[in-house]
Design an enzyme around this catalytic site. Structure first.
Site, PDB file in Angstrom:
ATOM      1  CE1 TYR A  44      -3.598  -2.412   0.132  1.00 51.26           C
ATOM      2  CE2 TYR A  44      -4.196  -1.509   2.278  1.00 51.26           C
ATOM      3  CZ  TYR A  44      -4.479  -2.342   1.210  1.00 51.26           C
ATOM      4  OH  TYR A  44      -5.621  -3.089   1.206  1.00 51.26           O
ATOM      5  CB  CYS A  76      -2.324  -0.783   7.249  1.00 53.53           C
ATOM      6  SG  CYS A  76      -1.506  -0.155   5.765  1.00 53.53           S
ATOM      7  CB  THR A  78      -0.298   3.152   3.925  1.00 54.09           C
ATOM      8  OG1 THR A  78       1.126   3.139   4.099  1.00 54.09           O
ATOM      9  CG2 THR A  78      -0.623   3.823   2.608  1.00 54.09           C
ATOM     10  CB  CYS A 199       5.824   0.800   8.289  1.00 55.20           C
ATOM     11  SG  CYS A 199       5.267  -0.614   7.298  1.00 55.20           S
ATOM     12  CB  THR A 200       2.309  -2.621  11.306  1.00 57.51           C
ATOM     13  OG1 THR A 200       1.868  -2.854   9.962  1.00 57.51           O
ATOM     14  CG2 THR A 200       1.372  -1.615  11.966  1.00 57.51           C
ATOM     15  CG  HIS A 201       5.311  -4.683   6.810  1.00 58.39           C
ATOM     16  ND1 HIS A 201       4.104  -4.034   6.613  1.00 58.39           N
ATOM     17  CD2 HIS A 201       5.267  -5.798   6.037  1.00 58.39           C
ATOM     18  CE1 HIS A 201       3.370  -4.726   5.756  1.00 58.39           C
ATOM     19  NE2 HIS A 201       4.049  -5.799   5.395  1.00 58.39           N
TER      20      HIS A 201
END
Length: 285
Positions: A44, A76, A78, A199-201
């Site tokens: 995204y 997320c 984004t 960012c959660t990643h």
């Protein structure tokens, strides 16, 4: 099914939101969860805001219609930035929690008043983030770094053997490039003493990020605050799951993806210790 016994929906563009799901499960062990990774349309962070908003609306409608969720966590950054205000308007009866870079907590923690923020280009360039950033003008200096490709590299890291860990050479190289570009990290005047994971990643690259910035730098993510806010909203709605739920129901997790199944299965096993059979591929246009 009574409202309190319905699942909580959680979604992200991919597997990064599993970091938020992990925090949610720790905070709310009696709740049921349905997690949807929109991996078929990821990442995204490098998409147009209108596309991200359309996906967010479609996923919200799907989770409500097919899984009768009692609350939704948009795990997320984004999607939160692009669409959460629209989703709140379209679903006013649905408790809704989004994620945003933790700039305010970072201001409270930083001693040098220099704070690094890493995130996707979509998040850092969004109107929502610009408003948040502007509201804190003068309280600290924020060094913003868009990390193109990092979230996608973390997704791809699940293709590696479990014993190899999450940080592949690609992930380590990207982390090193972006952290180096931000300047000096440390606790001395003029150094960045706090790093915000936007960012959660990026939580799944934490060991590498810690190694790069040093042991004294504070690293902040949003998982625990999001979990606490979810608990508060469910309590207000009298929708917390009863602790008397049976073992087959309490804490149950269903994992869905619109993309390839193996990456979600590998990530679930690696980061949540959940079996591959709890993952399923779905078609969601």
């Amino acid at each position: 099914m009574p409202l309190a016994e319905r699942p909580i929906g959680v979604f992200d563009s991919g597997i990064g939101g599993l970091s938020v799901l992990r925090a949610l499960r720790a905070e709310l062990p009696h709740e049921r969860f349905v997690y949807l990774a929109d991996s078929g349309h990821a990442p995204y962070g490098e998409r147009e805001a209108r596309f991200v908003a359309q996906r967010t609306h479609a996923i919200t409608a799907y989770l409500r219609a097919q899984h009768r969720i009692k609350a939704l966590v948009v795990a997320c950054n984004t999607a939160t930035a692009a669409a959460i205000h629209e989703v709140r308007s379209s679903h006013p009866d649905l408790p809704l929690v989004g994620v945003e870079p933790a700039l305010k907590p970072a201001v409270q923690l930083s001693q040098t008043r220099r704070i690094g923020v890493i995130g996707t280009r979509g998040t850092l360039g969004s109107d929502k983030f610009r408003r948040l950033h502007a509201a804190l003008a003068g309280q600290a200096e924020f060094i913003l770094q868009a990390c193109d490709g990092l979230a996608h590299a973390i997704e791809r890291s699940t293709e590696q053997p479990l014993c190899a860990g999450a940080e592949t050479p690609e992930v380590r190289a990207l982390c090193a490039r972006y952290i180096s570009a931000m300047g000096r990290f440390g606790t001395e005047i003029g150094e960045i003493d706090t790093l915000v994971l936007g960012c959660t990643h990026y939580v799944f690259a934490l060991p590498t990020l810690r190694e790069l910035v040093g042991p004294q730098v504070q690293i902040i993510d949003t998982g625990a605050p999001v979990a606490r806010q979810t608990r508060r909203l469910l309590a207000q709605a009298a929708a917390l799951a009863p602790e008397s739920l049976s073992g087959d129901t309490a804490g149950a997790v269903q994992l869905l993806t619109t993309g390839a199944l193996p990456p979600l299965q590998a990530a679930a096993q690696r980061w949540l210790q959940l079996p591959a059979q709890q993952c399923e591929r779905v078609n969601l246009a």
